[in-house]
Design a protein around this motif. Structure first.
Motif, PDB file in Angstrom:
ATOM      1  N   GLU A  22       0.817  -1.214   0.000  1.00  0.00           N
ATOM      2  CA  GLU A  22       0.000   0.000   0.000  1.00  0.00           C
ATOM      3  C   GLU A  22       0.849   1.262   0.000  1.00  0.00           C
ATOM      4  O   GLU A  22       1.796   1.382   0.780  1.00  0.00           O
ATOM      5  N   SER A  23       0.513   2.189  -0.882  1.00  0.00           N
ATOM      6  CA  SER A  23       1.148   3.500  -1.017  1.00  0.00           C
ATOM      7  C   SER A  23       2.589   3.450  -1.531  1.00  0.00           C
ATOM      8  O   SER A  23       3.236   4.484  -1.598  1.00  0.00           O
ATOM      9  N   GLU A  24       3.094   2.280  -1.885  1.00  0.00           N
ATOM     10  CA  GLU A  24       4.460   2.218  -2.408  1.00  0.00           C
ATOM     11  C   GLU A  24       4.511   2.822  -3.801  1.00  0.00           C
ATOM     12  O   GLU A  24       3.648   2.562  -4.638  1.00  0.00           O
ATOM     13  N   LEU A  25       5.514   3.623  -4.025  1.00  0.00           N
ATOM     14  CA  LEU A  25       5.703   4.234  -5.331  1.00  0.00           C
ATOM     15  C   LEU A  25       6.437   3.274  -6.254  1.00  0.00           C
ATOM     16  O   LEU A  25       7.267   2.486  -5.825  1.00  0.00           O
ATOM     17  N   ILE A  45      -0.523   6.663 -21.180  1.00  0.00           N
ATOM     18  CA  ILE A  45      -1.504   5.905 -20.397  1.00  0.00           C
ATOM     19  C   ILE A  45      -1.552   6.418 -18.964  1.00  0.00           C
ATOM     20  O   ILE A  45      -2.634   6.697 -18.421  1.00  0.00           O
ATOM     21  N   ILE A  46      -0.386   6.559 -18.346  1.00  0.00           N
ATOM     22  CA  ILE A  46      -0.323   7.021 -16.956  1.00  0.00           C
ATOM     23  C   ILE A  46      -0.857   8.449 -16.851  1.00  0.00           C
ATOM     24  O   ILE A  46      -1.550   8.791 -15.889  1.00  0.00           O
ATOM     25  N   ASN A  47      -0.565   9.281 -17.828  1.00  0.00           N
ATOM     26  CA  ASN A  47      -1.112  10.650 -17.812  1.00  0.00           C
ATOM     27  C   ASN A  47      -2.633  10.631 -17.814  1.00  0.00           C
ATOM     28  O   ASN A  47      -3.273  11.371 -17.072  1.00  0.00           O
ATOM     29  N   GLN A  48      -3.229   9.790 -18.641  1.00  0.00           N
ATOM     30  CA  GLN A  48      -4.699   9.691 -18.680  1.00  0.00           C
ATOM     31  C   GLN A  48      -5.238   9.158 -17.345  1.00  0.00           C
ATOM     32  O   GLN A  48      -6.209   9.685 -16.811  1.00  0.00           O
ATOM     33  N   LEU A  49      -4.610   8.121 -16.818  1.00  0.00           N
ATOM     34  CA  LEU A  49      -5.053   7.562 -15.528  1.00  0.00           C
ATOM     35  C   LEU A  49      -4.910   8.592 -14.405  1.00  0.00           C
ATOM     36  O   LEU A  49      -5.737   8.650 -13.497  1.00  0.00           O
ATOM     37  N   ASP A  56      -1.844   8.435  -8.850  1.00  0.00           N
ATOM     38  CA  ASP A  56      -1.261   9.607  -8.213  1.00  0.00           C
ATOM     39  C   ASP A  56       0.185   9.687  -8.688  1.00  0.00           C
ATOM     40  O   ASP A  56       0.971   8.767  -8.450  1.00  0.00           O
ATOM     41  N   ALA A  57       0.523  10.750  -9.387  1.00  0.00           N
ATOM     42  CA  ALA A  57       1.886  10.959  -9.871  1.00  0.00           C
ATOM     43  C   ALA A  57       2.585  11.915  -8.918  1.00  0.00           C
ATOM     44  O   ALA A  57       2.152  13.051  -8.738  1.00  0.00           O
ATOM     45  N   VAL A  58       3.649  11.444  -8.293  1.00  0.00           N
ATOM     46  CA  VAL A  58       4.402  12.236  -7.323  1.00  0.00           C
ATOM     47  C   VAL A  58       5.665  12.741  -8.016  1.00  0.00           C
ATOM     48  O   VAL A  58       6.477  11.943  -8.486  1.00  0.00           O
ATOM     49  N   ARG A  59       5.812  14.047  -8.072  1.00  0.00           N
ATOM     50  CA  ARG A  59       6.964  14.642  -8.742  1.00  0.00           C
ATOM     51  C   ARG A  59       8.148  14.751  -7.788  1.00  0.00           C
ATOM     52  O   ARG A  59       7.997  14.665  -6.588  1.00  0.00           O
ATOM     53  N   LYS A  61      12.556  14.260  -6.834  1.00  0.00           N
ATOM     54  CA  LYS A  61      13.653  13.292  -6.779  1.00  0.00           C
ATOM     55  C   LYS A  61      13.195  11.909  -6.320  1.00  0.00           C
ATOM     56  O   LYS A  61      13.612  10.899  -6.848  1.00  0.00           O
ATOM     57  N   ASN A  62      12.352  11.857  -5.323  1.00  0.00           N
ATOM     58  CA  ASN A  62      11.866  10.581  -4.796  1.00  0.00           C
ATOM     59  C   ASN A  62      10.440  10.298  -5.272  1.00  0.00           C
ATOM     60  O   ASN A  62       9.689   9.608  -4.602  1.00  0.00           O
ATOM     61  N   GLY A  63      10.095  10.831  -6.425  1.00  0.00           N
ATOM     62  CA  GLY A  63       8.742  10.689  -6.943  1.00  0.00           C
ATOM     63  C   GLY A  63       8.509   9.352  -7.616  1.00  0.00           C
ATOM     64  O   GLY A  63       9.356   8.458  -7.624  1.00  0.00           O
ATOM     65  N   GLY A  64       7.330   9.227  -8.172  1.00  0.00           N
ATOM     66  CA  GLY A  64       6.933   8.005  -8.851  1.00  0.00           C
ATOM     67  C   GLY A  64       5.429   8.008  -9.043  1.00  0.00           C
ATOM     68  O   GLY A  64       4.780   9.054  -8.986  1.00  0.00           O
ATOM     69  N   ILE A  65       4.892   6.834  -9.225  1.00  0.00           N
ATOM     70  CA  ILE A  65       3.452   6.688  -9.410  1.00  0.00           C
ATOM     71  C   ILE A  65       2.913   5.636  -8.461  1.00  0.00           C
ATOM     72  O   ILE A  65       3.626   4.719  -8.059  1.00  0.00           O
ATOM     73  N   ARG A  66       1.654   5.796  -8.110  1.00  0.00           N
ATOM     74  CA  ARG A  66       0.941   4.833  -7.266  1.00  0.00           C
ATOM     75  C   ARG A  66      -0.542   5.004  -7.526  1.00  0.00           C
ATOM     76  O   ARG A  66      -0.965   5.954  -8.194  1.00  0.00           O
ATOM     77  N   LEU A  67      -1.327   4.100  -6.983  1.00  0.00           N
ATOM     78  CA  LEU A  67      -2.774   4.214  -7.146  1.00  0.00           C
ATOM     79  C   LEU A  67      -3.275   5.518  -6.539  1.00  0.00           C
ATOM     80  O   LEU A  67      -2.822   5.929  -5.475  1.00  0.00           O
ATOM     81  N   GLY A  68      -4.228   6.128  -7.207  1.00  0.00           N
ATOM     82  CA  GLY A  68      -4.823   7.365  -6.709  1.00  0.00           C
ATOM     83  C   GLY A  68      -5.974   7.123  -5.758  1.00  0.00           C
ATOM     84  O   GLY A  68      -6.424   8.035  -5.077  1.00  0.00           O
ATOM     85  N   LYS A  69      -6.447   5.887  -5.718  1.00  0.00           N
ATOM     86  CA  LYS A  69      -7.532   5.467  -4.827  1.00  0.00           C
ATOM     87  C   LYS A  69      -7.198   4.063  -4.340  1.00  0.00           C
ATOM     88  O   LYS A  69      -6.385   3.372  -4.935  1.00  0.00           O
ATOM     89  N   ALA A  70      -7.897   3.626  -3.319  1.00  0.00           N
ATOM     90  CA  ALA A  70      -7.748   2.245  -2.863  1.00  0.00           C
ATOM     91  C   ALA A  70      -8.235   1.303  -3.968  1.00  0.00           C
ATOM     92  O   ALA A  70      -9.207   1.613  -4.670  1.00  0.00           O
ATOM     93  N   ALA A  71      -7.565   0.190  -4.122  1.00  0.00           N
ATOM     94  CA  ALA A  71      -7.923  -0.781  -5.160  1.00  0.00           C
ATOM     95  C   ALA A  71      -9.382  -1.219  -5.034  1.00  0.00           C
ATOM     96  O   ALA A  71     -10.036  -1.499  -6.044  1.00  0.00           O
ATOM     97  N   GLU A  72      -9.914  -1.249  -3.821  1.00  0.00           N
ATOM     98  CA  GLU A  72     -11.304  -1.645  -3.594  1.00  0.00           C
ATOM     99  C   GLU A  72     -12.278  -0.620  -4.164  1.00  0.00           C
ATOM    100  O   GLU A  72     -13.450  -0.928  -4.382  1.00  0.00           O
ATOM    101  N   ASP A  73     -11.800   0.602  -4.383  1.00  0.00           N
ATOM    102  CA  ASP A  73     -12.659   1.682  -4.867  1.00  0.00           C
ATOM    103  C   ASP A  73     -12.550   1.920  -6.368  1.00  0.00           C
ATOM    104  O   ASP A  73     -13.182   2.832  -6.900  1.00  0.00           O
TER     105      ASP A  73
END
Length: 149
Positions: A22-25, A45-49, A56-59, A61-73
């Motif tokens: 959970e929440s791992e980038l 694809i990621i831009n559209q998502l 959730d795109a985190v800008r 040095k330590n940025g990355g991508i992760r789910l913007g909502k819980a997988a259950e949602d």
């Protein structure tokens, strides 16, 4: 009906992110490596998502991508709606002169609604929870990534 590769890889990217703790980038590069898809294609694809709030795109040095909502949602139908052009035929009067009296468009519209109804009954969590086979396949080439979700 066949989903576009845009939607297909969008679903795969979400499944990958949902498989992480959970929440791992993660990074777009990592997702492209796992699925063997073009980085440029995955960026789109990621831009559209991200635009629709599923990623959730985190800008920075330590940025990355992760789910913007819980997988259950995240309903699979919502992902397809956000990614896929769902008009099966072009019913504009400029393209088809029988549009005002056509019954086919009603049948096709009902088919799309039934398709989406089925997809709405499944969430992203349904794709990954208790799916050890998926975990093994996704992370066997990435042993540094934890699979304890």
């Amino acid at each position: 009906m066949q989903l576009t590769s845009f939607t297909d890889y969008g679903l795969r990217a979400l499944i990958y992110m949902a498989s992480l703790p959970e929440s791992e980038l993660t990074s777009i590069s990592e997702v492209t490596e796992v699925y063997g898809v073009s980085r440029n294609h995955m960026v789109k694809i990621i831009n559209q998502l991200s635009r629709v709030g599923l990623v959730d795109a985190v800008r920075g040095k330590n940025g990355g991508i992760r789910l913007g909502k819980a997988a259950e949602d995240i309903r699979i139908g919502d992902v397809v709606r956000a990614m896929e052009p769902l008009a099966l035929v072009n019913c504009s009067p400029q393209f088809c002169h029988i549009t005002p009296s056509c019954r086919l468009k009603i049948v096709l519209d009902n088919a799309v609604k039934a398709f989406l109804h089925e997809l709405d009954s499944h969430t992203l969590a349904d794709m990954v929870v208790d799916n050890t086979g998926l975990q093994t396949l996704l992370f066997m080439e990435h042993p540094a990534i934890s699979v304890n979700k």
